[in-house]
Design a protein around this motif. Structure first.
Motif, PDB file in Angstrom:
ATOM      1  N   LEU A 219     -20.094  12.934 -15.921  1.00  0.00           N
ATOM      2  CA  LEU A 219     -18.398  12.447 -15.324  1.00  0.00           C
ATOM      3  C   LEU A 219     -17.771  11.982 -17.179  1.00  0.00           C
ATOM      4  N   ASP A 220     -17.438  12.402 -18.009  1.00  0.00           N
ATOM      5  CA  ASP A 220     -17.102  12.026 -19.212  1.00  0.00           C
ATOM      6  C   ASP A 220     -15.144  11.017 -18.885  1.00  0.00           C
ATOM      7  N   ILE A 221     -15.514  10.027 -18.514  1.00  0.00           N
ATOM      8  CA  ILE A 221     -13.679   9.211 -17.982  1.00  0.00           C
ATOM      9  C   ILE A 221     -13.810   8.285 -18.937  1.00  0.00           C
ATOM     10  N   LYS A 222     -11.921   8.495 -18.993  1.00  0.00           N
ATOM     11  CA  LYS A 222     -11.840   7.787 -20.459  1.00  0.00           C
ATOM     12  C   LYS A 222     -11.155   6.935 -19.892  1.00  0.00           C
ATOM     13  N   ILE A 223     -12.506   5.560 -20.199  1.00  0.00           N
ATOM     14  CA  ILE A 223     -10.973   3.467 -20.128  1.00  0.00           C
ATOM     15  C   ILE A 223     -10.779   3.549 -21.360  1.00  0.00           C
ATOM     16  N   LEU A 224      -9.477   3.404 -21.150  1.00  0.00           N
ATOM     17  CA  LEU A 224      -8.004   2.898 -22.326  1.00  0.00           C
ATOM     18  C   LEU A 224      -8.722   1.942 -22.007  1.00  0.00           C
ATOM     19  N   PRO A 225      -8.041   0.987 -23.573  1.00  0.00           N
ATOM     20  CA  PRO A 225      -8.287  -0.295 -23.995  1.00  0.00           C
ATOM     21  C   PRO A 225      -8.683  -1.291 -22.864  1.00  0.00           C
ATOM     22  N   ASN A 226      -7.059  -1.093 -21.782  1.00  0.00           N
ATOM     23  CA  ASN A 226      -6.430  -2.323 -21.168  1.00  0.00           C
ATOM     24  C   ASN A 226      -7.748  -2.594 -19.636  1.00  0.00           C
ATOM     25  N   ARG A 227      -8.818  -1.329 -19.813  1.00  0.00           N
ATOM     26  CA  ARG A 227      -9.098  -1.690 -18.883  1.00  0.00           C
ATOM     27  C   ARG A 227     -10.616  -1.674 -18.700  1.00  0.00           C
ATOM     28  N   SER A 228     -10.858  -1.893 -20.122  1.00  0.00           N
ATOM     29  CA  SER A 228     -12.920  -2.652 -20.384  1.00  0.00           C
ATOM     30  C   SER A 228     -12.971  -3.140 -19.665  1.00  0.00           C
ATOM     31  N   SER A 229     -12.690  -4.433 -20.067  1.00  0.00           N
ATOM     32  CA  SER A 229     -13.035  -5.785 -19.005  1.00  0.00           C
ATOM     33  C   SER A 229     -13.770  -5.169 -17.318  1.00  0.00           C
ATOM     34  N   ASP A 230     -12.881  -4.834 -16.806  1.00  0.00           N
ATOM     35  CA  ASP A 230     -13.452  -4.135 -15.589  1.00  0.00           C
ATOM     36  C   ASP A 230     -13.808  -2.984 -15.147  1.00  0.00           C
ATOM     37  N   ALA A 231     -13.741  -1.718 -16.469  1.00  0.00           N
ATOM     38  CA  ALA A 231     -13.952  -0.710 -15.777  1.00  0.00           C
ATOM     39  C   ALA A 231     -15.082  -0.021 -16.616  1.00  0.00           C
ATOM     40  N   LEU A 232     -15.554  -0.097 -17.309  1.00  0.00           N
ATOM     41  CA  LEU A 232     -15.936  -0.252 -18.647  1.00  0.00           C
ATOM     42  C   LEU A 232     -17.871   0.419 -18.105  1.00  0.00           C
ATOM     43  N   SER A 233     -18.445   0.192 -16.880  1.00  0.00           N
ATOM     44  CA  SER A 233     -19.500  -0.112 -17.096  1.00  0.00           C
ATOM     45  C   SER A 233     -19.747   0.267 -15.342  1.00  0.00           C
ATOM     46  N   CYS A 234     -20.792   1.210 -14.763  1.00  0.00           N
ATOM     47  CA  CYS A 234     -20.887   2.106 -12.975  1.00  0.00           C
ATOM     48  C   CYS A 234     -19.859   1.319 -12.810  1.00  0.00           C
ATOM     49  N   HIS A 235     -20.370   0.091 -12.658  1.00  0.00           N
ATOM     50  CA  HIS A 235     -20.207  -1.101 -11.320  1.00  0.00           C
ATOM     51  C   HIS A 235     -18.768  -1.127 -10.930  1.00  0.00           C
ATOM     52  N   GLY A 236     -17.941  -1.410 -11.866  1.00  0.00           N
ATOM     53  CA  GLY A 236     -17.014  -0.868 -12.477  1.00  0.00           C
ATOM     54  C   GLY A 236     -16.141  -0.230 -12.044  1.00  0.00           C
ATOM     55  N   MET A 237     -16.521   1.090 -12.292  1.00  0.00           N
ATOM     56  CA  MET A 237     -16.712   2.678 -12.230  1.00  0.00           C
ATOM     57  C   MET A 237     -16.609   2.384 -10.533  1.00  0.00           C
ATOM     58  N   ALA A 238     -17.640   1.774  -9.822  1.00  0.00           N
ATOM     59  CA  ALA A 238     -17.939   2.670  -8.449  1.00  0.00           C
ATOM     60  C   ALA A 238     -17.081   1.445  -7.519  1.00  0.00           C
TER      61      ALA A 238
END
Lengths: 348, 798
Positions: free
Chosen positions: B158-177
């Motif tokens: 899945l190619d998921i677009k993480i915009l700059p505001n959520r990079s600190s918590d969601a730019l990772s598999c843990h964050g996405m999970a």
């Protein structure tokens, strides 16, 4: 020969001679001869007085009918052109050949659709506004909560003017979006307001059939006191606009997104207008078309414009005018818009 | 970021399919740009076990291997790998198997011995670079089972677009999970990002000194000893490959894996190449560093570096240096798990044009507490995979980041969203996302986890509540706002009126770029130094902002002449120049009309002038205020250079230039390859709009007949119509009502002009004596001021 037979004879004679006449003066003398005050029929009618009541009735009726008949024949002869000297056949032209060239101009399709959009919005009480295409860094970025060292700057590829200046209010760029007009307008006007800002914008990206460094977009901004304007309002305005524009009921779908100058921020999709949401090649079977970004104006933007935090609320909405034109006319190459090619322009 | 579906499923516990997951994320969190199926080509490869080995009769380096493939099935395969040994579990490609890269395995005779397939190396399976030895599988791998099925190699990305505001918590598999679980109304139990960790001290561990506290919030250094740099286990390699990274060696792979898993970038140094302690500081003047990619970079005092006592060893958060890089010979490692300032990293990345996975994450901002969770995970992985001995570590964290607090009034949720959400739903949504929530009357007191660097105030929280609820569920609602009269922007209305007139008058509207190059400037004789210049143009021919549309319109005229012979075009648009006082940009709206006339046309000037006059009339421009002057009267206006010097005019109002019109300078036409049958008119729209007459007052219709008279006068050739017209207007007062030029005839140094004149009064018929008096006055003034001689006059009473 009875009077009755005499009338019949005159009628026959008159009609036969009328058929041979061509010129208007011939028709006039024919009229004098048969229908005039001293004409043959008039003379006969005058002589009726000396006849028996029985003869008076039959011959009189016949004479009147004949007079009427000859008058009609004369009118018909005149209207059919027997009164002209012209050789009509010689005058004939090919009426199916094209008319003399009269040049007619054409609006650029962007303008055409821009006017259509403006009309829908002005109908809803929105004012059409304008703003400079070269904006300060302050209006294009900083005042919209896009700080200099923030990676949100990378969301738009930006051209910059050559300068030594570092003050964002004195450093300029060809605007990357029409949102650059927002704070400038808010400084000069106080809510409530409803405006739309159409205009040319610039992105530093290479051009191909679906990418242009110069294109047109539309900004829509509605701000009021308290919570009169909320997410539900935006949805209403968007649905109304697109339903008017496409002349059918169009649904809007909001998805979460991020723009520094709005909060909450949305990407918004509309029902695919080609398949009415059933799924087709254009919408990649999703039933939705991605149209633009929107959101509730970030309170930091209001603060940048000198408003008090929390005093006003409103939505901002931007979408690609160029994209909408491409959808409407099924234009497949974005480069045609700036080509100046009259073979393109004259189709609209 | 590319996410492996299997990995997300494993971490989040979701039961949804990849497509269902994508739909959930799209509606409530992130845009999923694509779902790509990874069809493993290794389904035909099976797991086998080496039973016996014997020497190949004809080749010293080959051996004949008997492998068992389950259910008693055995095959003989010729193998040249030195590491093959009895008892190993191996990957076997049987005849007919197509390997990645397109190689098909067939039964073959190798130096006289028949081989029924191949035992594969990592490279042959597309799982790494190692091709000298065969891939040895874990001993619990089941015999005869498809290789790709057992190792779950078939996956969806899945190619998921993480915009700059959520990079600190969601730019990772843990964050996405974590996000997926929250959207499914579950909370994952996981370790919280941590402010402090316990680490063993070790004498060999270098000292760590944060000299630039603004640039570096936290620095953890871990020491690993007796490291053996080798290839990573298969599962680790595969996770990297699916996520779009290339496996390199166990050290690099572990750091990349942890970055994908947690979002924390890290860097490994060869501990023995470090001279003295580690200092995090700004670069010194003239300091240089050769980076891992081989590039030598000259640093500035704004660049943050990791240095030892002698030199910079890494460009902090961007890329390591080559001198301290981990190589095959490395035995001791210092692992950096740090937090760097986003703005600092961003400036360095832009300055040196170095976009890396690390800089991408750091410049979007990371939670310094994240490093505290990652360090124990790194210790565990190094111990399990590298088998190294931990030499302890140091955690330098001078000012630990604390949780922010915010108050959310419940009324704001309804006010912004325009939908009523129950307090229970609002509270539950925030709790699912990891916020601590306490109800406090009509407001919620909220503690924000430090990983959510985007959440600071009530509006930020409304957005979170709204997206969990689902924006698509909010109903469209017409606003209740006061009905106000429409405010019109008169300039936009003018623009529209101009375009509508021109189109009806036969002009086609074109739009052209706002940029052009030096060639266009030269060809139209424009001054280069009056142009605004782009610092970063797409190409040199798009380097300058246009002073007006004419250069590109001339180009378009030339191009259109291939298909159309006679046409009129116009463009309304911005034109740019330098503000003479500030040196900053100056922008006006410029309108350009361009006519390409028929080849027979001798005087394009008069054609465009006629069109201009009709245009002014139609737009209700006060024409009486506009004068047509020779360009030579405006020597300081550089745009006039492109015009024909004696067949063009400047349009002026009270001496101020509002436009220009006429024929082109022959040099300009020649430069564009055009014939002399073009004419142009250009206006500054702001000035033009001001000349629009706002109010009209009715003039009574003439009741008494005009007396008309024709007059023909001889003048010296240089006298202009405008001068003559001025005499008529002045001398004719108040009886001369109209004068109209109907004939011009030039002979030698003289020209003869003939006019129809009309005289009249409003309240009675004019006497011929009165008319004669005015006529005499006109003739006298023409002679006195312009050397005009009366040729003849004719009285014509109407």
């Amino acid at each position: 020969m009875t009077l009755f037979e005499h009338i019949q004879k005159i009628e026959k004679e008159a009609l036969a001679s009328l058929a041979k006449l061509k010129r208007p003066e011939q028709l006039a003398s024919w009229e004098g001869r048969y229908l005039g005050r001293k004409g043959e029929l008039t003379k006969l009618l005058k002589s009726l007085g000396s006849l028996s009541p029985e003869e008076k009735r039959t011959s009189g009726a016949k004479a009147n009918a004949t007079k009427l008949h000859l008058q009609q024949a004369l009118e018909k002869a005149r209207s059919q052109g027997q009164n002209s000297n012209t050789d009509w056949a010689k005058e004939a032209i090919d009426i199916t050949a094209p008319g003399t060239f009269q040049s007619v101009g054409h609006f650029h399709p962007i303008t055409l659709v821009e006017h259509q959009i403006e009309d829908i919005f002005t109908g809803m009480g929105f004012t059409v506004e304008d703003g400079p295409e070269v904006a300060s860094e302050w209006y294009n970025f900083d005042s919209l909560n896009v700080a200099k060292d923030h990676s949100a700057r990378d969301m738009q590829d930006t051209f910059w003017l050559k300068t030594e200046e570092t003050n964002p209010k004195k450093k300029f760029l060809p605007r990357t979006h029409t949102s650059s007009v927002q704070v400038d307008y808010m400084e000069k006007n106080k809510p409530p307001f409803r405006i739309i800002i159409p205009g040319k914008i610039f992105r530093n990206e290479a051009t191909d059939a679906s990418h242009e460094h110069t294109f047109h977009m539309f900004e829509c901004l509605m701000v009021d006191e308290g919570d009169r304007v909320n997410v539900g309002t935006f949805k209403y305005i968007a649905e109304t606009f697109f339903s008017e524009f496409f002349e059918k009921k169009v649904g809007v779908r909001l998805r979460p997104s991020y723009f520094p100058f709005t909060e909450p921020s949305f990407e918004f999709d509309i029902n695919c207008v080609l398949c009415d949401g059933r799924g087709c090649a254009v919408c990649k079977q999703s039933g939705w078309l991605e149209i633009g970004g929107a959101g509730m104006v970030n309170q930091k933007v209001f603060e940048a414009a000198g408003y008090k935090r929390g005093q006003y609320q409103g939505f901002a909405w931007g979408f690609g005018l160029t994209r909408l034109v491409m959808m409407k006319y099924k234009i497949t190459d974005i480069r045609l818009f700036m080509s100046g090619d009259l073979r393109f322009i004259r189709q609209f | 970021m590319k996410f492996s579906y299997h990995w997300l499923k494993e971490l989040s516990g979701t039961k949804k399919s990849a497509t269902e997951l994508a739909n959930l994320l799209i509606q409530h969190a992130f845009e999923v740009e694509s779902i790509e199926k990874i069809e493993s080509s290794l389904t035909a490869v099976v797991i086998g076990q080496v039973k016996t080995l014997r020497k190949h009769p004809n080749a010293d380096r080959l051996r004949i291997v008997q492998v068992e493939l389950g259910k008693g099935k055995k095959q003989e395969i010729v193998c040249g790998a030195p590491n093959v040994a009895v008892g190993q579990k191996v990957a076997v490609a049987l005849p007919g198997t197509l390997l990645p890269g397109g190689r098909r395995i067939e039964e073959a005779s190798i130096r006289g011995a028949v081989s029924h397939g191949m035992i594969c190396s990592a490279k042959e399976l597309g799982l790494g670079e190692d091709h000298g030895s065969i891939l040895v599988l874990p001993s619990n791998a089941p015999l005869g089972v498809s290789f790709s099925e057992h190792f779950e190699l078939a996956d969806q990305v899945l190619d998921i677009k993480i915009l700059p505001n959520r990079s600190s918590d969601a730019l990772s598999c843990h964050g996405m999970a974590r996000e997926i679980a929250a959207l499914e109304k579950r909370i994952l139990s996981s370790k919280k990002n941590s402010k402090s960790i316990k680490l063993k001290k070790h004498k060999n561990l270098p000292k760590i000194d944060i000299a630039d506290a603004k640039g570096c919030a936290r620095y953890i250094g871990l020491l690993f000893q007796n490291v053996e740099v080798a290839s990573s286990p298969l599962w680790l390699k595969w996770k990297l490959i699916v996520s779009g990274l290339k496996p390199i060696n166990n050290i690099v792979d572990i750091t990349n894996y942890l970055m994908l898993l947690t979002g924390q970038p890290m860097h490994a140094f060869d501990a023995d190449a470090l001279e003295g302690g580690i200092i995090i500081r700004k670069a010194k003047p003239n300091e240089k560093i050769q980076l891992l990619n081989g590039e030598m970079k000259a640093l500035t005092d704004e660049d943050l570096v990791i240095a030892d006592a002698k030199k910079a060893v890494a460009l902090a958060g961007v890329m390591g240096g080559i001198q301290t890089a981990v190589t095959e010979k490395t035995t001791n490692i210092v692992l950096e798990i740090a937090n760097f300032d986003s703005a600092t990293i961003r400036r360095t990345r832009i300055r040196h044009n170095l976009l890396t996975d690390a800089s991408y994450r750091f410049e979007r901002g990371l939670d310094p507490n994240l490093a505290g969770v990652v360090a124990p995970a790194a210790l565990e992985l190094f111990s399990n995979i590298v088998g190294s001995v931990s030499g302890g570590g140091r955690d330098v964290y001078p000012k630990p980041t604390k949780e922010e607090r915010a108050v959310l009034p419940l009324s704001l949720v309804a006010g912004v969203l325009g939908a009523k959400l129950s307090p229970t739903e609002v509270t539950r949504s925030l709790k699912l996302l990891g916020f601590e929530v306490k109800k406090n009357g009509q407001a919620l007191s909220v503690v924000v986890p430090t990983r959510r660097r985007d959440i600071h105030d009530a509006w930020d929280l409304v957005e979170e509540v709204g997206r969990l609820h689902g924006f698509e569920k909010i109903d469209a609602r017409a606003p209740l706002v006061p009905l106000l009269p429409l405010q019109r922007n008169s300039f936009k209305a003018f623009e529209r009126a101009v375009k509508e007139y021109l189109v009806s008058a036969g002009f086609d509207e074109v739009l052209t770029y706002s940029f052009y190059g030096e060639k266009e400037i030269k060809n139209t004789l424009l001054p280069l130094d009056h142009h605004l210049e782009l610092a970063n143009p797409l190409s040199p021919d798009q380097k300058y902002l246009r002073m007006n549309q004419i250069p590109l319109m001339l180009q378009k005229a030339r191009e259109n002449l291939r298909y159309v012979d006679v046409f009129d075009i116009f463009e309304w648009g911005s034109a740019f120049g330098k503000n003479s006082e500030t040196g900053g940009p100056q922008e006006v709206k410029s309108l350009c009309l361009m006519s390409v006339l028929s080849k027979k046309e001798k005087n394009p000037y008069f054609v465009i002038k006629g069109k201009t006059e009709a245009f002014l009339e139609a737009l209700r421009i006060d024409k009486d205020r506009i004068t047509f002057e020779l360009p030579s009267k405006f020597p300081t206006v550089p745009v006039l250079a492109m015009l024909h010097p004696t067949r063009s005019a400047v349009l002026a109002v009270d001496g101020e230039m509002l436009g220009m019109m006429g024929e082109f300078h022959p040099n300009v036409l020649q430069a564009f390859g055009l014939e002399p049958r073009l004419a142009l008119a250009g206006f500054v729209c702001e000035i033009l709009a001001k000349l629009q007459e706002k109010e009209k007052t009715f003039l009574p219709l003439q009741k008494y007949p005009y007396a008309t008279r024709d007059i023909s006068l001889n003048f010296p050739k240089k006298i202009s119509y405008q001068e003559i017209a001025r005499i008529f207007a002045e001398a004719g007062q108040p009886l001369l009502r109209k004068f109209e030029l109907f004939d011009v005839y030039e002979h030698g140094q003289e020209k003869s002009l003939a006019f129809h004149l009309a005289f009249g009064l409003e309240n009675r018929t004019l006497s011929s004596r009165e008319m004669d008096a005015v006529f005499e006055r006109i003739v006298a003034l023409m002679s006195q001021k312009l050397k005009g001689k009366l040729r003849q006059s004719r009285i014509d009473e109407k």
